[in-house]
Scaffold this active site. Structure first.
Site, short mmCIF file in Angstrom:
data_model
loop_
_atom_site.label_atom_id
_atom_site.label_comp_id
_atom_site.label_asym_id
_atom_site.label_seq_id
_atom_site.Cartn_x
_atom_site.Cartn_y
_atom_site.Cartn_z
N GLU A 145 8.74 10.55 -59.66
CA GLU A 145 8.30 9.47 -58.78
C GLU A 145 9.18 8.24 -59.01
O GLU A 145 9.47 7.88 -60.14
CB GLU A 145 6.83 9.14 -59.09
CG GLU A 145 6.25 8.07 -58.22
CD GLU A 145 6.44 8.37 -56.73
OE1 GLU A 145 5.92 9.39 -56.27
OE2 GLU A 145 7.12 7.59 -56.05
N GLU A 149 5.77 -0.60 -58.70
CA GLU A 149 4.48 -1.29 -58.59
C GLU A 149 4.68 -2.57 -57.79
O GLU A 149 5.70 -3.23 -57.90
CB GLU A 149 3.92 -1.59 -59.98
CG GLU A 149 3.42 -0.33 -60.65
CD GLU A 149 2.89 -0.55 -62.06
OE1 GLU A 149 2.51 -1.68 -62.39
OE2 GLU A 149 2.86 0.44 -62.82
N ASN A 204 16.20 5.05 -64.18
CA ASN A 204 15.55 3.91 -64.83
C ASN A 204 16.46 3.30 -65.89
O ASN A 204 16.53 2.07 -66.02
CB ASN A 204 14.22 4.33 -65.44
CG ASN A 204 13.09 4.23 -64.42
OD1 ASN A 204 13.33 3.90 -63.26
ND2 ASN A 204 11.87 4.53 -64.83
N LEU A 246 20.47 -7.58 -60.15
CA LEU A 246 21.42 -8.48 -60.80
C LEU A 246 20.80 -9.87 -60.90
O LEU A 246 21.48 -10.87 -60.72
CB LEU A 246 22.72 -8.56 -59.99
CG LEU A 246 23.70 -7.40 -60.16
CD1 LEU A 246 24.99 -7.69 -59.41
CD2 LEU A 246 24.01 -7.14 -61.64
N ALA A 248 19.17 -12.52 -63.22
CA ALA A 248 18.99 -12.84 -64.64
C ALA A 248 17.59 -13.40 -64.88
O ALA A 248 16.98 -13.99 -63.99
CB ALA A 248 20.04 -13.86 -65.07
N CYS A 256 7.29 1.41 -67.20
CA CYS A 256 8.33 2.45 -67.08
C CYS A 256 9.62 2.14 -67.83
O CYS A 256 10.02 2.91 -68.70
CB CYS A 256 8.63 2.70 -65.61
SG CYS A 256 7.26 3.52 -64.79
#
Ligand SMILES: NC(=O)c1ccc[n+]([C@@H]2O[C@H](COP(=O)([O-])OP(=O)(O)OC[C@H]3O[C@@H](n4cnc5c(N)ncnc54)[C@H](O)[C@@H]3O)[C@@H](O)[C@H]2O)c1
Length: 433
Positions: A145, A149, A204, A246, A248, A256
């Protein structure tokens, strides 16, 4: 009579499971969703969704006729052949993924089961192979998946891609899963199980790497007088780089990234390979949260006895998920320096209160800022952009704000009377006053 859609079973009704269940019901499938928590099942059966996720409550209530919530595994097994496993896979103390809930599900499957087990939980590469070894007759598909969220329903309904991993012998099962996702229109990538498992972890880990990378660039920008927002904009225009992730700030959190990056690092380590890059990604992220303390100290010196307001506690906006939220580390560090911490979050205060017992919870942003010596914007909730910052400045003992997400307009804040510090911007002052 309308055509009866293939029934779908969902095991584990948390963020991923409930979104999966509700979205397949919305697509017309009868769905039986099983959790082990009776209280959760009861409230969902009443149409009450206890997590904050836009659109989800409406979807559950609108599709109540097609959605059954139960604690009974037999009811689930009798109702559907296709079973999506959406149980949690938290980190163990060692940092490896804890697969005990996944294993508990597998143990409940009857021998010779003709069900198709579709793994949505994020698991280390090799998990599918070991489950297939234990249950030789079982059809197994990896379908990781990728929802986020805060936009989970929209992400599920409009996927960039759907990854479907199956090994030899499970082609039909993979085809059945592909048919479920066909109406959504995203690219469907068919591959083997181990590659599908790695796609999730690698995705991830790559996003977390991008965040830690731009955070290190931000830290250098502060030293050389550059503005990281400009740098990121200029980098992002290069299509080889792209502009997303990108931004900061004070680091990533959530249920996750932290656990999946560590799980991949451990997975590599267990094979004897040292994934050096990810070690740095994690370390940069940890230090990034702590840099806020030094920023505050540069302005006000010792934090002992100072009242510091945290604006936002959830790990990101539009969720009340507090798992691995940066606010948890920040609150602890501030208290460690002797500060008195007060906090406000539009939706996560209740969940956060259980984790941050010694932090005072305020009922509004302005109430949190009342009498504070400094404030830190931790989560970029839209309501903070709309706050009356001139009034906020008047209420604070010292209108000093560290914008941990570079979310607010620095010029307006300064015009409202604030000392403003962002992340990766030229430092307003260099030494404690
Ligand atoms: N939350 C996200 O944004 C996200 C995104 C992509 C992938 N994932 C992955 O999806 C998985 C689930 O994540 P989540 O955030 O939905 O977790 P969660 O903790 O919100 O939900 C997990 C649910 O599973 C239930 N459960 C545990 N054991 C069970 C069992 N044996 N039978 C039935 N139910 C059981 C728990 O009670 C809980 O309700 C994890 O592996 C996670 O890494 C999460």
């Amino acid at each position: 009579m309308s055509e009866q859609r293939e029934p779908v079973g969902v095991i584990g009704v948390g963020w991923v499971g409930l979104v999966t269940a509700a979205c397949f019901a919305e697509l017309g499938h009868p769905v039986v969703a099983r959790d082990i928590l009776q209280e959760k099942v009861d409230s969902l059966a009443r149409g009450e969704v206890t997590i904050h996720e836009p659109e989800l409550g409406d979807l559950v209530r609108r599709n109540a006729e097609r959605l059954t919530f139960t604690t009974d595994m037999t009811e689930l097994l009798d109702s559907a052949r296709l079973l999506f496993v959406c149980v949690d896979t938290p980190p163990t103390y060692s940092g490896d993924a804890d697969l005990s809930r996944v294993r508990a599900v597998v143990e409940e499957l009857p021998e010779g089961s003709e069900h198709v087990l579709i793994m949505k939980s994020t698991v280390p590469a090799g998990t599918g192979e070991s489950i297939r070894r234990d249950l030789p007759g079982l059809s197994y598909v990896s379908c990781p998946e990728f929802l986020k969220e805060g936009t989970a329903v929209a992400d599920f309904m409009n996927p960039d891609r759907v990854v479907i991993g199956a090994d030899a012998g499970d082609e039909d099962a993979a085809g059945a899963v592909a048919r479920l996702y066909q109406p959504l229109g995203g690219e469907i990538l068919r591959t083997d199980v181990a590659s599908a498992e790695m796609i999730k972890l690698a995705s991830n880990a790559f996003l977390a790497t991008k965040i830690s990378f731009i955070n290190e660039i931000a830290n250098v920008c502060e030293e050389v007088g550059a503005d990281v927002a400009e740098v990121a904009r200029g980098m992002g225009l290069d299509e080889r780089i792209g502009s997303s992730f990108l931004r900061a700030g004070i680091g990533y959190g959530g249920s996750c990234f932290p656990k999946d990056v560590t799980a991949l690092k451990m997975l590599a380590g267990n094979t004897g390979y040292h994934f050096q890059l990810l070690t740095a990604v994690v370390e940069v992220n940890e230090l990034q949260k702590r840099r806020v303390v030094a920023k505050l100290q540069r302005h006000i010196g010792s934090l002992l006895g100072k009242r510091v307001a945290l604006l936002g506690l959830a790990f990101k906006p539009d969720t009340d998920d507090m798992r691995e939220a940066s606010s948890l580390v920040l609150a602890a560090r501030l208290q460690g320096e002797g500060a008195e911490v007060v906090a406000y979050d539009p939706v996560a205060s209740e969940r956060a209160g259980e984790l941050l017992g010694s932090v005072e919870m305020a009922g509004s942003a302005l109430a949190a800022l009342d009498g504070a010596d400094a404030a830190v914007l931790v989560t970029e909730w839209p309501e903070f952009a709309a706050l009356d910052w001139a009034e906020a400045a008047g209420r604070m003992a010292r209108p000093l704000l560290v914008d941990g997400r570079n979310f607010l307009d620095s010029e307006s804040l300064r015009a409202a009377g604030f000392e403003y510090e962002g992340i990766g911007k030229k430092q307003e002052i260099g030494a404690p006053s």
